[in-house]
Design a protein around this motif. Sequence first.
Motif, PDB file in Angstrom:
ATOM      1  N   LYS A 106      46.986  58.497   1.387  1.00  0.00           N
ATOM      2  CA  LYS A 106      46.111  59.842   0.813  1.00  0.00           C
ATOM      3  C   LYS A 106      46.939  61.035   0.986  1.00  0.00           C
ATOM      4  N   THR A 107      48.042  60.886   1.436  1.00  0.00           N
ATOM      5  CA  THR A 107      49.027  62.168   1.137  1.00  0.00           C
ATOM      6  C   THR A 107      49.687  62.183  -0.338  1.00  0.00           C
ATOM      7  N   LEU A 108      49.709  60.985  -0.981  1.00  0.00           N
ATOM      8  CA  LEU A 108      50.278  60.898  -2.278  1.00  0.00           C
ATOM      9  C   LEU A 108      49.387  61.276  -3.464  1.00  0.00           C
ATOM     10  N   PRO A 109      49.650  61.832  -4.447  1.00  0.00           N
ATOM     11  CA  PRO A 109      48.955  61.966  -5.563  1.00  0.00           C
ATOM     12  C   PRO A 109      48.308  60.730  -6.270  1.00  0.00           C
ATOM     13  N   ASN A 110      47.295  60.720  -6.716  1.00  0.00           N
ATOM     14  CA  ASN A 110      46.505  59.535  -7.551  1.00  0.00           C
ATOM     15  C   ASN A 110      46.756  58.038  -6.734  1.00  0.00           C
TER      16      ASN A 110
ATOM     17  N   GLN B   1      56.995  62.962  -0.250  1.00  0.00           N
ATOM     18  CA  GLN B   1      56.401  61.793  -1.058  1.00  0.00           C
ATOM     19  C   GLN B   1      57.283  60.475  -0.747  1.00  0.00           C
TER      20      GLN B   1
ATOM     21  N   CYS C 283      58.954  55.702  -5.813  1.00  0.00           N
ATOM     22  CA  CYS C 283      58.878  57.115  -5.813  1.00  0.00           C
ATOM     23  C   CYS C 283      60.109  57.781  -6.690  1.00  0.00           C
TER      24      CYS C 283
END
Length: 144
Positions: free
Chosen positions: A124-128, A57, A48
């Motif tokens: 699911k809270t992260l992009p892609n 994130q 990250c």
Amino acid sequence: ESGHHGMIAGQVLDMEQEGRADVTVDQLKTMCAFKTGALIRVACRMGCIAANATDEQIKAADTYGSYLGLAFDILDVTSTTDVLGKPVGSDAEENKVTFVTLLGLEAAQKEAAALTEKAMAMLKTLPNPEFLMALTQSLLSRKH
């Protein structure tokens, strides 16, 4: 951290728990969090940070790594060496307390499944998140 408040503490806890009949699930989870969990968490956080992720994130990835690390430790006694990538059963041979010895095989597998679901929820809270979600699910569903 790798020092006496981190991975070294986890190793000390691991050695102290060998051969004891009074180890609790919470104590075992704490030890695992300092060892395998810490390694997986740092890998998640570093990814990250390298991608310039937000603090939120990074925190989600850290929590994901915690759940994944614990599920990985549970699988140590429910998988095979080829599948897991480390010697399976080595903990039992060294007279170490495991999640299976404390909970039984079925309950340990259910715990691994619950942790995997929690890890997936964090993704699911992260992009892609598709690739990591598939990778995480494959950890639990590998053939034993």
